[in-house]
Design a protein around this motif. Structure first.
Motif, mmCIF file in Angstrom:
data_model
loop_
_atom_site.group_PDB
_atom_site.id
_atom_site.type_symbol
_atom_site.label_atom_id
_atom_site.label_comp_id
_atom_site.label_asym_id
_atom_site.label_seq_id
_atom_site.Cartn_x
_atom_site.Cartn_y
_atom_site.Cartn_z
ATOM 1 N N UNK A 147 6.489 121.531 -3.755
ATOM 2 C CA UNK A 147 5.272 120.795 -3.378
ATOM 3 C C UNK A 147 5.277 120.348 -1.916
ATOM 4 N N UNK A 148 6.471 120.057 -1.385
ATOM 5 C CA UNK A 148 6.555 119.606 -0.007
ATOM 6 C C UNK A 148 6.236 120.730 0.984
ATOM 7 N N UNK B 97 -7.609 110.264 5.844
ATOM 8 C CA UNK B 97 -6.191 110.378 6.185
ATOM 9 C C UNK B 97 -5.403 109.930 4.963
ATOM 10 N N UNK B 98 -4.328 110.673 4.655
ATOM 11 C CA UNK B 98 -3.560 110.402 3.443
ATOM 12 C C UNK B 98 -2.070 110.644 3.680
ATOM 13 N N UNK B 99 -1.276 109.575 3.736
ATOM 14 C CA UNK B 99 0.169 109.785 3.703
ATOM 15 C C UNK B 99 0.574 110.180 2.271
ATOM 16 N N UNK B 100 1.712 110.848 2.130
ATOM 17 C CA UNK B 100 2.167 111.270 0.796
ATOM 18 C C UNK B 100 3.613 110.824 0.620
ATOM 19 N N UNK B 101 3.895 110.173 -0.513
ATOM 20 C CA UNK B 101 5.223 109.674 -0.838
ATOM 21 C C UNK B 101 5.675 110.291 -2.156
ATOM 22 N N UNK C 47 2.603 110.052 -4.630
ATOM 23 C CA UNK C 47 1.516 109.081 -4.468
ATOM 24 C C UNK C 47 0.888 109.343 -3.106
ATOM 25 N N UNK C 48 -0.461 109.446 -3.078
ATOM 26 C CA UNK C 48 -1.183 109.672 -1.825
ATOM 27 C C UNK C 48 -2.256 108.594 -1.644
ATOM 28 N N UNK C 49 -1.920 107.497 -0.945
ATOM 29 C CA UNK C 49 -2.982 106.549 -0.599
ATOM 30 C C UNK C 49 -3.856 107.157 0.491
ATOM 31 N N UNK D 234 -1.972 119.338 5.727
ATOM 32 C CA UNK D 234 -0.781 118.549 6.050
ATOM 33 C C UNK D 234 -0.360 118.824 7.482
ATOM 34 N N UNK D 235 -0.435 117.807 8.329
ATOM 35 C CA UNK D 235 0.026 117.939 9.710
ATOM 36 C C UNK D 235 1.541 117.767 9.772
ATOM 37 N N UNK D 236 2.098 117.057 8.803
ATOM 38 C CA UNK D 236 3.536 116.995 8.530
ATOM 39 C C UNK D 236 3.649 117.056 7.004
ATOM 40 N N UNK D 237 4.831 117.307 6.453
ATOM 41 C CA UNK D 237 4.945 117.389 4.992
ATOM 42 C C UNK D 237 4.517 116.111 4.256
ATOM 43 N N UNK D 238 4.464 114.982 4.974
ATOM 44 C CA UNK D 238 4.134 113.720 4.316
ATOM 45 C C UNK D 238 2.879 113.043 4.851
ATOM 46 N N UNK D 239 2.032 113.801 5.568
ATOM 47 C CA UNK D 239 0.815 113.195 6.110
ATOM 48 C C UNK D 239 -0.287 114.243 6.215
ATOM 49 N N UNK D 240 -1.423 113.955 5.565
ATOM 50 C CA UNK D 240 -2.541 114.892 5.536
ATOM 51 C C UNK D 240 -3.776 114.283 6.191
ATOM 52 N N UNK D 241 -4.578 115.133 6.800
ATOM 53 C CA UNK D 241 -5.919 114.786 7.265
ATOM 54 C C UNK D 241 -6.869 115.761 6.587
#
Length: 190
Positions: free
Chosen positions: A27-28, A100-104, A112-114, A68-75
């Motif tokens: 998934x990452x 914008x959505x960080x992913x944990x 979890x994606x707030x 995903x601009x990085x594996x843990x941050x999406x726009x």
């Protein structure tokens, strides 16, 4: 005729390789997600020039495309649509915007994606006072995703709220504080 088989065979091999890499990717490793959900937008209060109007609970459709601009941050971009009944007057809303959505990752299967979503909202109704309303959409969400083993399909639960801090039409300013929603859906990661 034999000349066409070679490029077709190469194309099929490349396509199968792409499918295999998408299906077996962690998934990452996903660079993009597209998804949709359906749910329920709870009842709440809408302010129309100082008058409190009751909004009934209603159906809600949501769709998004994230990169995903990085594996843990999406726009990305999103679209919301739903009917809305306010004080017995039928209406609907549609909105489009960016998020914008960080992913944990809590575990390899659960993330979890707030998200913070800001966009343009348009409301229409049977009433002159509630027709042709334009507004600023400011929404927060939390997606709880379950990553299926060896599958690009990602079921999720989405909890959040929709708000309109500013907006209106020629007749009235129409705003509302956060009104909660709950939706279920699926995304496709690739």
């Amino acid at each position: 005729m034999s000349r066409c088989k070679f490029p077709t065979g190469v194309l099929v091999a490349l396509l199968l390789g792409l499918i295999a890499s998408v299906v077996t990717a962690a998934p990452q490793d996903a660079n993009y997600e597209v998804g949709a959900s359906a749910g329920f937008w709870l009842s709440g209060t809408i302010d129309a020039d100082g008058a409190d109007l009751d909004k009934d609970g209603s159906f809600l459709l949501r769709a998004f495309a994230d990169m995903y601009v990085t594996p843990k941050f999406a726009v990305g971009a999103y679209v919301n649509y739903g009917p809305a009944e306010v004080e017995g007057v039928d209406g609907s809303f549609a909105e489009i915007g960016m998020g914008i959505k960080p992913r944990f990752f809590i575990s390899p299967e659960i993330s979890i994606k707030p998200g913070l979503n800001i966009g343009y909202r348009s409301l229409s109704s049977d009433s002159d006072y509630g027709d042709d309303v334009d507004g600023l959409a400011v929404n927060l969400s939390i997606e709880g995703q379950y990553h299926l083993a060896n599958s690009p399909v990602i079921p999720f639960l989405d909890i959040g709220f929709l708000s309109q801090p500013t907006g209106g039409n020629d007749y009235a300013d129409i705003t509302w504080a956060p009104i909660m929603y709950l939706s279920f859906g699926a995304a496709y990661g690739f």
